[in-house]
Design an enzyme around this catalytic site. Structure first.
Site, mmCIF file in Angstrom:
data_model
loop_
_atom_site.group_PDB
_atom_site.id
_atom_site.type_symbol
_atom_site.label_atom_id
_atom_site.label_comp_id
_atom_site.label_asym_id
_atom_site.label_seq_id
_atom_site.Cartn_x
_atom_site.Cartn_y
_atom_site.Cartn_z
ATOM 1 N N GLU A 101 -5.455 -65.423 -39.850
ATOM 2 C CA GLU A 101 -6.289 -66.599 -40.092
ATOM 3 C C GLU A 101 -7.267 -66.358 -41.242
ATOM 4 O OE1 GLU A 101 -8.799 -69.817 -37.365
ATOM 5 O OE2 GLU A 101 -8.325 -67.837 -36.571
ATOM 6 N N LYS B 262 -6.567 -76.813 -39.050
ATOM 7 C CA LYS B 262 -6.731 -76.414 -37.645
ATOM 8 C C LYS B 262 -7.256 -77.599 -36.843
ATOM 9 C CE LYS B 262 -8.477 -72.498 -34.949
ATOM 10 N NZ LYS B 262 -9.245 -71.214 -35.028
ATOM 11 N N CYS C 103 -4.471 -69.774 -33.969
ATOM 12 C CA CYS C 103 -5.349 -68.994 -33.099
ATOM 13 C C CYS C 103 -5.755 -69.707 -31.818
ATOM 14 C CB CYS C 103 -6.583 -68.547 -33.885
ATOM 15 S SG CYS C 103 -7.488 -67.204 -33.065
ATOM 16 N N SER D 246 -28.567 -36.215 -27.642
ATOM 17 C CA SER D 246 -29.566 -35.891 -26.625
ATOM 18 C C SER D 246 -29.079 -34.940 -25.553
ATOM 19 C CB SER D 246 -30.045 -37.182 -25.956
ATOM 20 O OG SER D 246 -28.992 -37.730 -25.164
ATOM 21 N N ILE E 90 -24.795 -38.498 -21.557
ATOM 22 C CA ILE E 90 -23.423 -38.996 -21.669
ATOM 23 C C ILE E 90 -23.280 -40.095 -22.721
ATOM 24 C CG2 ILE E 90 -23.600 -40.790 -19.899
ATOM 25 C CD1 ILE E 90 -20.792 -39.855 -18.938
ATOM 26 N N ASP E 91 -24.341 -40.865 -22.979
ATOM 27 C CA ASP E 91 -24.222 -41.953 -23.956
ATOM 28 C C ASP E 91 -24.058 -41.418 -25.373
ATOM 29 O OD1 ASP E 91 -24.397 -43.924 -22.037
ATOM 30 O OD2 ASP E 91 -26.571 -44.054 -22.151
ATOM 31 N N SER E 92 -24.949 -40.525 -25.802
ATOM 32 C CA SER E 92 -24.803 -39.953 -27.144
ATOM 33 C C SER E 92 -23.562 -39.075 -27.219
ATOM 34 C CB SER E 92 -26.053 -39.160 -27.535
ATOM 35 O OG SER E 92 -26.265 -38.066 -26.670
#
Length: 716
Positions: A44, A113, A174, A361, A364-366
């Protein structure tokens, strides 16, 4: 045995990169023709790029799109192949999102569209007007730059179909596939046998199943060939378009492209027998409906899509038509590994910066963010080992190699050492465990790692406040108030952000290289939803790959990555208790995220989905959770959780106005930047709503397995 060669393409287009987009379109057409294709479909709005947003309101965008189309029409590449190309067109002073069907340097049809995507991440009605005159068309007068190439003055514009000598082609765009009354239904009843769908569909975890089901369903009852083309890559914003071009015949997927790839151009082809469609449609009930359906205007052209030559059955078999195609799905863990990694690579190479910087840090996030960057490096190494010239050229430039260098980024750890920089910024409140985990992870993935303490900087701010005011703030464990305790935590968090940008700007200089680094944030969707982050702390960054990924999914991703990348250190992150480490650790107190938030990450995911996806306010959320959580929590406990969530959500909503641009992965993201359009000043205690919740909660029976006052099991 009649046949057609058809194809769909996935292009990694970039908003407003007209030259690059033009080159990729022409390359895809060239590849299509080399495979014997006679019909090529692109994504598209592929000429300007789907993500132009308000640039679609500028006349320049339309002008340059026409200029690119003129260049494509004048190319020898388009001879002998029908091309379905996307661009914006102003017709009678109205802006439309269109497909332009061309053949042998002429325009056959411009199809606007009819149904717009206008929710979630999409605002198409802001830029375009839908074509509401179904099965109607009129003349569109072409600009002179096109007339000079095609010799045409006007062409059909509207809802029509293309009739070749051997079949009939119809266009669907789409969102029209996702609508209840999709155009392919009536087109198919009127004899259209091949449907093209050009999409700009973004990646969300677990979304591909829905897309494939709709494509299969489009031709299962109706019969027909469905060509689905989707953009792939980062178009310049938070979304990653995940490609996966497909070709379906009579409800079966027979060809599928990659969902995540570093390729700029990918062409998917299949050989089909149009007689299979006709045989599939010989059913009495279908024919009764077809005989009474309204007719589409047919634009008749004097060429076939098939060659008319008989092909041996063995030739078709070798192309895989007789072997049932197996659809490829990724697990959510694999999607997290691949989607944000591809997005980061596109952003890095197109921003022309020298790498990424991440405050690591030890949590678990970093950790998840670091592993995603390592996954990016792994994808680069795999592409380089395959000889991908574009990836190798980009990698050399990013790594600071001269243009004539022979450097090949064949090893992901070695490449990470060049482009990925991590830093542990400890304070007196940090633990030895998190420092060790950060150092071990950096070593395992090969990042350039810095380990330091920022206590002197923290103390200087603390001493400055005391010098100016005469007051000395203290942590709660040292007798301070909650206000003092929070302020002292925020000092550390915000100084980490300032330090991150200093090191991101100067580390390449320290290493004898030019340029700077992009800073990565690592706040997950649940923490953002709850507001459990400091405004302008190290969650404030240039990009956040995990900003729309839940903590639950991140844990599964880390478990998956431990085995996939052979990183045993990740096991220690999975088992670690989430903590901000902003308060002093004592014999009786260790700061924990879930305790601070007053709810678990599992609960937050449920609350977030109810708020955004199921559109619940406080009261309706409470009534739903009484049914879902009633066997675990009492009505009063559920009421308290809902009230706490909405209170914290409301008073922290202002943080979302400054949140780091995040890779979009979950459709309950609270991202204020165009996706979650809600106010940021609320009556945070919701007096009317909370009073009604309390009244109902007090009257409802307690169906939980444990009596009042006892600890409850966490709900999923």
């Amino acid at each position: 045995m009649g046949h057609l060669i058809t194809l769909a393409t996935s292009l990694n287009q970039w908003a407003l990169d007209f030259q690059g987009n033009c080159d990729r379109i022409l390359q895809s057409i060239s590849i299509a023709k080399s495979r014997g294709a006679t019909l090529r479909v692109g994504p598209e709005l592929e000429i300007p790029g789907y993500g132009c947003l308000d640039h679609f309101l500028e006349g320049d965008t339309v002008l340059h799109s026409w200029e690119v189309l003129a260049k494509i029409l004048g190319s020898e590449e388009v001879e002998g192949v029908v091309c379905d190309i996307g661009m914006p067109i102003i017709h009678k002073n109205v802006n439309y999102n269109c497909r332009v069907i061309i053949y042998n340097k002429e325009i056959l049809l411009i199809r606007p569209k009819m149904w717009m995507a206008n929710d979630g991440n999409y605002r198409e009605l802001r830029y375009f007007t839908p074509w509401t005159r179904h099965r109607q068309w009129e003349d569109h007068y072409l600009p002179r730059i096109i007339q000079a190439v095609t010799g045409q003055t006007k062409v059909p514009f509207g809802d029509a179909v293309i009739s070749t000598l051997d079949t009939c082609i119809g266009v669907e765009l789409c969102e029209e596939l996702f609508t209840p009354a999709s155009p392919h239904i009536l087109m198919g009843l009127d004899g259209v046998e091949i449907f093209t769908n050009s999409s700009g569909s973004h990646h969300e975890l677990r979304k591909l199943h829905r897309r494939i089901d709709l494509i299969k369903e489009a031709t299962q009852k109706l019969g027909g060939v469905y060509l689905y083309a989707n953009q792939q890559g980062c178009d310049g914003d938070r979304l990653y378009y995940d490609g996966c071009a497909m070709i379906a015949v009579n409800g079966d997927i027979i060809a599928q492209g990659s969902q995540f790839s570093l390729n700029d151009v990918e062409v998917v082809t299949a050989t089909i027998d149009i007689e299979d469609v006709r045989a599939h449609r010989i059913r009495s009930s279908r024919n009764m409906q077809a005989a009474s359906t309204e007719r589409y205007h047919r634009i008749e052209v004097g060429f076939p899509l098939s060659s008319g030559k008989f092909r041996e059955v063995q030739d078709v078999f070798e192309e895989g038509l007789e072997v049932r195609f197996k659809i490829r799905y990724h697990t959510p863990e694999e999607e997290i590994k691949l989607g944000p990694a591809c997005w980061l690579w596109d952003y890095l190479r197109r921003s022309r910066t020298q790498g990424y910087f991440l405050p690591l840090s030890g949590g678990i996030d970093s950790c998840a963010t670091a592993v995603i960057v390592y996954s990016m490096c792994n994808l680069v190494a795999e592409a380089a080992n395959r000889g991908d010239k574009q990836v190798i050229a980009d990698a050399r430039r990013i790594a600071g190699e001269p243009s004539d260098s022979s450097y090949i980024p064949s090893n992901p750890r070695e490449f990470a050492g060049r482009v990925f920089h991590t830093c542990y910024m400890g304070t007196e409140n940090s633990s030895a465990e998190t420092r060790w985990r950060a150092k071990e992870l950096a070593g395992a993935i090969g990042s350039y790692h810095v380990d330091m303490n920022i206590d002197t900087v923290v103390r200087s701010i603390h001493d400055l406040f005391t010098f100016v005011t005469g007051f000395t703030p203290r942590f709660r464990v040292h007798g301070g108030s909650d206000r003092e305790n929070l302020a002292l935590q925020n000092i550390q968090a915000r100084l980490r952000m300032v330090t991150s940008y200093l090191f991101a700007q100067l580390l390449p200089w320290v290493r004898g290289r030019d340029g700077g680094l992009l800073v990565l944030g690592s706040a997950n969707v649940d923490e953002s939803l709850r507001g459990y982050l400091t405004k302008y702390d190290c969650s404030s960054a240039d990009l956040n790959p995990i900003g729309a990924v839940s903590k639950v999914d991140l844990r599964k991703f880390i478990i998956h990555s431990r085995e996939y990348f052979d990183l045993p250190i990740l096991e220690s992150f999975v088992n670690a208790i989430p903590t901000a480490e902003l308060e002093p650790i004592t014999e009786t107190y260790v700061q924990g995220d879930e305790v601070d938030m007053g709810m678990t990450y599992d609960e937050l995911s449920v609350l977030g989905r109810l708020r955004k996806i199921e559109k619940c306010g406080p009261y309706s959320m409470f009534t739903k959770l009484v049914r879902e959580w009633g066997s675990v929590f009492s009505p009063i406990q559920i009421a308290e959780k809902v009230k706490l969530f909405y209170f914290e959500y409301a008073r922290n909503r202002h943080k979302m106005t400054t949140i780091t641009p995040s890779y979009h992965a979950e459709n309950y993201s609270p991202d204020d930047n165009r996706f979650d359009l809600r106010p940021f000043l609320y009556p945070a205690r919701f007096p009317w709503q909370f009073k009604k919740i309390d009244q109902v909660a007090a009257a409802l029976p307690d169906r939980s397995r444990k009596g009042p006052g006892q600890d409850k099991t966490k709900t999923e």
